[in-house]
Design a protein around this motif. Structure first.
Motif, mmCIF file in Angstrom:
data_model
loop_
_atom_site.group_PDB
_atom_site.id
_atom_site.type_symbol
_atom_site.label_atom_id
_atom_site.label_comp_id
_atom_site.label_asym_id
_atom_site.label_seq_id
_atom_site.Cartn_x
_atom_site.Cartn_y
_atom_site.Cartn_z
ATOM 1 N N GLY B 71 10.350 32.267 -12.304
ATOM 2 C CA GLY B 71 10.763 31.561 -12.495
ATOM 3 C C GLY B 71 10.437 30.043 -12.957
ATOM 4 O O GLY B 71 11.328 29.509 -13.111
ATOM 5 N N HIS B 73 9.041 27.946 -11.477
ATOM 6 C CA HIS B 73 8.424 26.627 -10.921
ATOM 7 C C HIS B 73 8.294 27.375 -9.321
ATOM 8 O O HIS B 73 8.538 29.054 -9.028
ATOM 9 C CB HIS B 73 9.537 25.768 -10.598
ATOM 10 C CG HIS B 73 11.240 26.706 -9.505
ATOM 11 N ND1 HIS B 73 11.163 26.986 -8.171
ATOM 12 C CD2 HIS B 73 12.208 27.330 -10.409
ATOM 13 C CE1 HIS B 73 12.604 27.612 -7.783
ATOM 14 N NE2 HIS B 73 12.567 27.651 -9.880
ATOM 15 N N PRO B 125 20.081 34.568 0.580
ATOM 16 C CA PRO B 125 19.766 35.412 -0.770
ATOM 17 C C PRO B 125 18.597 34.705 -1.585
ATOM 18 O O PRO B 125 17.917 34.270 -1.491
ATOM 19 C CB PRO B 125 21.196 33.811 -1.407
ATOM 20 C CG PRO B 125 21.483 33.757 -0.353
ATOM 21 C CD PRO B 125 20.951 33.943 0.874
ATOM 22 N N GLU B 127 17.597 35.217 -5.061
ATOM 23 C CA GLU B 127 17.595 35.693 -6.277
ATOM 24 C C GLU B 127 17.213 34.268 -6.070
ATOM 25 O O GLU B 127 16.740 33.202 -5.624
ATOM 26 C CB GLU B 127 19.024 35.328 -7.761
ATOM 27 C CG GLU B 127 19.358 34.573 -6.533
ATOM 28 C CD GLU B 127 20.776 34.529 -5.349
ATOM 29 O OE1 GLU B 127 21.255 35.617 -5.537
ATOM 30 O OE2 GLU B 127 20.756 32.968 -4.891
ATOM 31 N N ILE B 128 16.536 33.755 -7.754
ATOM 32 C CA ILE B 128 15.906 32.946 -8.334
ATOM 33 C C ILE B 128 17.200 31.357 -8.792
ATOM 34 O O ILE B 128 17.300 32.263 -9.494
ATOM 35 C CB ILE B 128 14.780 33.132 -9.269
ATOM 36 C CG1 ILE B 128 13.898 33.889 -9.130
ATOM 37 C CG2 ILE B 128 14.130 31.929 -9.604
ATOM 38 C CD1 ILE B 128 13.023 34.304 -9.739
ATOM 39 N N THR B 129 16.527 30.299 -7.669
ATOM 40 C CA THR B 129 17.683 29.576 -8.190
ATOM 41 C C THR B 129 17.174 28.077 -9.092
ATOM 42 O O THR B 129 15.645 28.162 -8.833
ATOM 43 C CB THR B 129 18.474 28.783 -6.980
ATOM 44 O OG1 THR B 129 17.119 29.001 -5.754
ATOM 45 C CG2 THR B 129 19.161 29.714 -6.881
ATOM 46 N N PRO B 130 17.553 28.013 -10.088
ATOM 47 C CA PRO B 130 16.474 26.918 -10.681
ATOM 48 C C PRO B 130 16.664 25.428 -9.974
ATOM 49 O O PRO B 130 18.057 25.403 -8.850
ATOM 50 C CB PRO B 130 18.210 26.841 -11.731
ATOM 51 C CG PRO B 130 19.556 27.838 -11.317
ATOM 52 C CD PRO B 130 18.998 28.279 -10.458
ATOM 53 N N LEU B 131 16.481 24.340 -10.684
ATOM 54 C CA LEU B 131 16.020 23.465 -9.147
ATOM 55 C C LEU B 131 16.903 22.150 -10.071
ATOM 56 O O LEU B 131 18.082 22.573 -10.772
ATOM 57 C CB LEU B 131 14.785 22.627 -9.987
ATOM 58 C CG LEU B 131 13.483 24.107 -9.538
ATOM 59 C CD1 LEU B 131 11.965 23.184 -9.589
ATOM 60 C CD2 LEU B 131 12.912 24.271 -7.984
ATOM 61 N N ILE B 132 17.597 22.290 -8.690
ATOM 62 C CA ILE B 132 18.456 20.983 -9.150
ATOM 63 C C ILE B 132 17.898 19.619 -8.738
ATOM 64 O O ILE B 132 16.100 19.521 -8.741
ATOM 65 C CB ILE B 132 19.187 20.715 -7.741
ATOM 66 C CG1 ILE B 132 18.654 20.898 -6.093
ATOM 67 C CG2 ILE B 132 20.163 21.472 -7.402
ATOM 68 C CD1 ILE B 132 18.783 19.945 -4.891
#
Ligand code: HEM
Lengths: 552, 396
Positions: B71, B73, B125, B127-132
């Motif tokens: 990811g 991060h 959930p 899944e790998i979320t991108p960072l806000i």
């Protein structure tokens, strides 16, 4: 003052529990207890010695840990109550009446009562702050009350303690002295290996280590107090400033409350994660959530007024630096920091129109109106002019035939114009908005036709000055040093002596981590063949347990 | 990279299974009934238990690292990731304490709690979320990891407390202690109920959509993944075949979350009822024999030791690093956001705990209760504040 004279001849101040010299219990209560209460070494504290004047009473109140704990619990509960509904800080309205209405509307009568009780602004309320203040006083008083006598008594510890003192230690042993004369020397050597400081006196030994751990709580309390002072300081003028500004792309504004400094926004940038371009691992998340923002950024130029400029003069600004302010990356200069906090996209900035003949479609030229500072008069050349008779930046309809504007923000700009052309030298009046044109005095020959509009973004910036930060940081660091000191190190002491009957007596005490001192005492016991100690507290437990089993 | 992601989730699964097996081994290590004696076979079981725990922990750590690489991060940026990391740290803290005190009984209770935490995490959930933008900062890692580490060490004190209580509370007689101890057990089962209900409905692929009006009078839509017991404010069903909500709730209540909670309660209570029906014993009575061999004095000591190790780390991570980051990201070091307030409450609670212990002599059973309550506060901050009280922190 009645001093207590111990059997050993030592004079102790009133309130002493264990004799400062030999450790004999002095109060009837202490004599009855099987295990000595070793807190503060049984010394007299101010709070237990004086109780006459008002000052004594106040002192005693705040020095009580019971009071301190009650304060902590009350603050804890109050803080929790404050999270039941959002605080006024977080609701989207301002002003007492609107806020009351908001709580009523959104949270019903519960919300109404909550707000009415002042719970909606709990953390700023006088009573909450009073509680915090009392906590601070309590920490100071309680610490002073204890640290002084504790320091004194640890400083002048005697090596040989009285038998009753030894016996009432939690770890205790008594028995035959197997190695005779050598016992103490062998013990000393082993204890030194274990990094104890050893003191010897005729036939007695005191090994001690980690005394500095005892100061841990006081150090951390000092840290807390410094932190609280820092928090209090920010209410004084000059220490703390918090302003916001809205800055449009292309605009240069004086930074509020920062004299002599100006900020220009070159561009506001909003970026989102693009499913195609970002790493494929994010695909699934983007699919589920939709767009995810990746960056909010304002590219700015910071200017300073030249030395000899008059206040407010903006003609010869000196560039200080160019920077991109992002979330998590504020622009820092001197005592100030500017943060990217908010934004509005696509505010209308310039509208473009075309003046044309309605019948033939012939164009007489274009004109652009700057929505911030519209010109009163536009000359299109070839004899055609347009005069701006009225500007309604946020047009909301007509009232009694008069156009109205809701706000000075150009959300829905509209204009009342007079168009003069060689063909219509008397002029024609028209009302022009984005989607509508009204011709108040009958049919015109010419029309001002809307072509396009330029937009720009606005950055919401927060400007902060906080001169208390270093105090808060200092408090935090001292607090951490103190808790680490008190938590990760222990004050351990082992006493060994031979009593008058030629028996060896061993006692050990630690302020915490008994497991650790037991392991060390095991080693010494083995090396010097000391009598096997018992954990009197554990033994008690076992006894209780047995009694319990018998009765049940 | 997507391959790495799947390797990563497999590693997590391996860790999960290891913890299950290790629990059984630790069970074997404490099955004798005599206090203070350990047979060789028990020692062997204990050794096996800790070995498997460590294998599981390494696998868990590998999950964490591979996911970090995949990811880009640290995987602590959403509820799934944070909770899994928290579970990992609970196991890590247990291993640490095990090496100081060599107490298999602690593992027997710490691991199931870690298992429940991981099970709970996997309901979100994954899944790998991108960072806000707000999360894009090194302080995210520093703050979250330190805070979770502190909390996990504090959690071990609750485990020691629980063992203490299971042994010391007399459950043959009716008492407040007996009631509350069983209540704690019931709460743990409710967490399992949440996992059971969520898994059941997700296996059924249950989905029901609604339009509704939120508290700002805006029209919104929402998808339920469990049969809608409660309907959102002024809801309008978009999935005709789904069940009709039994009750419509006012706009301040998130009926979807309320429904999830209710299903967890129903499943958990059912599970609890079944256990009681089959074994004919309260859960605390079922577990009591496993705690019988524990040395109370030692459990008390471990509980306090864990608090004194964990408290400074918690302070550093959850308050000091949090303030530094908040100052960078939100232009203020403290803003009375609910999550912040609950970190403060946790901190105050443990401060009160320590002061009660040394000044009022609250050791043994009282101390054990406080440790358990402390853990409940930590879990409240993790679960309820995230789900119910929405603030700046509430993840996705
Ligand atoms: C939130 C506020 C507070 C924090 C975080 C705090 C923290 C601590 C810590 C970590 C210790 C060491 C405890 C241990 O090692 O077991 C301690 C000890 C102590 N605290 Fe506090 N404290 C606070 C408020 C207070 C208050 C209000 C009082 C007084 C009424 C107080 C009086 C004491 C005393 C007397 C000690 C023991 C000192 C000793 O053993 O020599 N504290 N405190």
């Amino acid at each position: 003052m009645n001093n207590i004279i111990c059997a050993c001849g030592h004079e102790n101040p009133e309130g002493t529990v264990l004799c400062g010299n030999c450790g004999r219990p002095l109060t009837t209560e202490a004599k009855k207890q099987k295990l000595a209460d070793m807190r503060y070494e049984g010394t007299a504290r101010r709070s237990q010695t004086y109780n006459k004047s008002i000052i004594d009473k106040v002192w005693n109140f705040f020095s009580s840990v019971k009071v301190g704990i009650s304060l902590i619990i009350i603050i804890l509960v109050a803080a929790a109550i404050g999270t039941i509904l959002p605080q006024v800080l977080f609701v989207p309205v301002r002003g007492a009446a609107e806020i009351a209405a908001y709580y009523e509307r959104v949270y019903g009568s519960f919300g109404s009562i909550y707000n009415w009780l002042g719970l909606s602004d709990l953390y700023g309320s006088w009573w909450f702050q009073t509680l915090i203040g009392m906590l601070g006083i309590s920490i100071i008083v309680a610490s002073l009350d204890r640290v002084v006598p504790l320091y004194k008594s640890l400083k002048k510890q005697r090596t040989r303690r009285h038998g009753s003192f030894m016996k009432s230690q939690r770890l205790f042993a008594q028995g035959e002295n197997i190695l005779g004369e050598d016992t103490l020397s062998i013990s000393e050597e082993k204890l030194k290996d274990l990094r104890y400081k050893v003191k010897r006196e005729k036939g007695a030994l005191l090994a001690e280590k980690g005394r500095f751990a005892r100061w841990g709580p006081y150090v951390n309390h000092v840290g807390l107090i410094i932190f609280l002072l820092g928090v209090m300081l920010r209410t004084l003028p000059g220490f703390y400033m918090d302003e916001t500004m809205w800055l449009r792309e292309g605009e240069t504004l004086a930074i509020p409350e920062v004299p002599g400094f100006y900020l220009e926004s070159k561009e506001f940038i909003l970026e989102t994660y693009d499913k195609e371009q970002t790493d494929e691992v994010f695909g699934e998340a983007i699919e589920r959530v939709g767009t995810i923002a990746s960056n909010f950024q304002t590219d700015v130029v910071l200017y300073k007024n030249s030395e000899d400029a008059l206040p407010g003069q903006t003609t010869d600004l000196i560039e200080v630096k160019k920077e991109s302010i992002q979330v998590n990356k504020p622009l820092k200069f001197e005592d100030y920091a500017i943060y990217q906090m908010d934004f509005r996209l696509d505010e209308l900035s310039t509208m473009h129109f075309n003046l044309s003949n309605k019948a033939t479609g012939e164009s007489l030229g274009d004109l652009s109106i700057n929505l911030d500072k519209p010109e009163p008069f536009y000359d299109l050349g070839n004899g055609a002019t347009v005069e701006l008779k009225g500007y309604y930046p946020d047009f909301s309809g007509f009232e009694n035939g008069e156009p109205q504007t809701k706000s000075p923000v150009p959300n829905n700009p509209a204009f009342l114009v007079e168009m003069i052309t060689p063909e219509t030298p008397k002029g024609e009046t028209s009302f022009v908005a984005i989607k509508q044109t009204v011709e108040p005095f009958g049919d015109n020959n010419y029309k001002l036709e809307f072509q396009s509009v330029d937009t720009r973004d606005i950055s919401g910036l927060t400007i902060r000055k906080d001169k208390t930060l270093w105090i808060l940081a200092l408090g935090g660091v001292i607090f951490m040093i103190g808790v680490a000191q008190g938590s990760y190190f222990n004050h351990r002491r082992i006493w060994i002596h031979e009593n008058n009957d030629g028996q060896l007596v061993v006692a050990a005490h630690t302020n915490k981590n008994w497991f650790g001192i037991k392991k060390e005492l095991d080693q010494v016991t083995e090396t010097a063949q000391l009598p096997q100690y018992i954990d009197q507290q554990d033994a008690e437990d076992q006894e209780l347990k047995k009694d319990g089993e018998k009765s049940s | 990279m997507t391959q790495l992601v799947s390797i990563s989730s497999n590693l997590l699964f391996v860790a999960f299974v290891c913890y299950l097996i290790a629990t059984l081994f630790f069970g074997g290590a404490v099955k004798g009934t005599k206090v203070g004696t350990t047979s060789n076979s028990e020692k062997r079981w204990g050794l096996l238990g800790i070995i498997v725990t460590i294998i599981g922990f390494i696998s868990h750590l590998a999950y964490f690292i591979t996911r970090w690489i995949a990811g880009g991060h640290a995987p602590v940026s959403n509820l799934f990731e944070f909770t899994t990391a928290f579970g990992m740290m609970v196991v890590g803290s247990f291993i640490l304490i095990y090496f100081i005190y060599k107490t298999p009984v602690l593992g027997l209770f710490a691991l199931p709690i870690a298992i429940i935490i991981i099970g709970y995490a996997s309901m979100f959930p994954s899944e790998i979320t991108p960072l806000i933008p707000a999360l894009k900062s090194y302080w995210l890692y520093v703050h979250v990891i330190t805070a979770a580490l502190g909390e996990s060490i504090l959690a071990i004190s609750a485990v020691a407390g629980l063992v203490y209580l299971l042994k010391s509370v007399d459950i043959s007689k009716k008492s407040k202690q007996r009631f509350w101890l069983e209540a704690v057990m019931y709460t743990l089962i409710l967490a399992v109920g949440f996992v059971a209900s969520t898994t059941t409905f997700s296996l059924m692929d249950y989905e029901a959509s609604f339009n509704y009006v939120d508290k700002e009078q805006k029209a919104k839509s929402i998808i339920y993944n469990t049969p809608p017991l409660f309907g959102m404010n002024e809801y309008e069903a978009l999935t005709p075949e789904a069940m009709t909500p039994l009750v419509e709730t006012p706009s301040i209540i998130n009926a979807k979350k309320l429904t999830t909670v209710t299903w967890s309660l129903l499943f958990g209570t059912l599970l609890y009822g079944l256990i009681r029906l089959i074994t004919r014993k309260p859960i605390s009575a079922l577990l009591k024999p496993f705690a019988q061999k524990a040395n109370l004095q030692l459990m008390d000591e471990i509980g306090y030791r864990a608090v004194s190790i964990g408290f400074p780390i918690f302070t550093l991570g959850a308050l000091i690093f949090a303030m530094i980051w908040a100052h960078e990201a939100w232009a203020r070091f403290w803003g009375w956001d609910p999550k912040e307030v609950w970190a403060l409450i946790t901190w105050l609670f443990y401060a009160a705990f320590m002061h009660l212990r040394f000044s009022k002599g609250w050791q043994g059973e009282k101390s054990a209760w406080l440790a358990v309550i402390g853990f409940i506060i930590i879990m409240f901050n993790l679960i309820a504040v995230n789900l119910i009280i929405a603030g700046l922190h509430s993840y996705a």
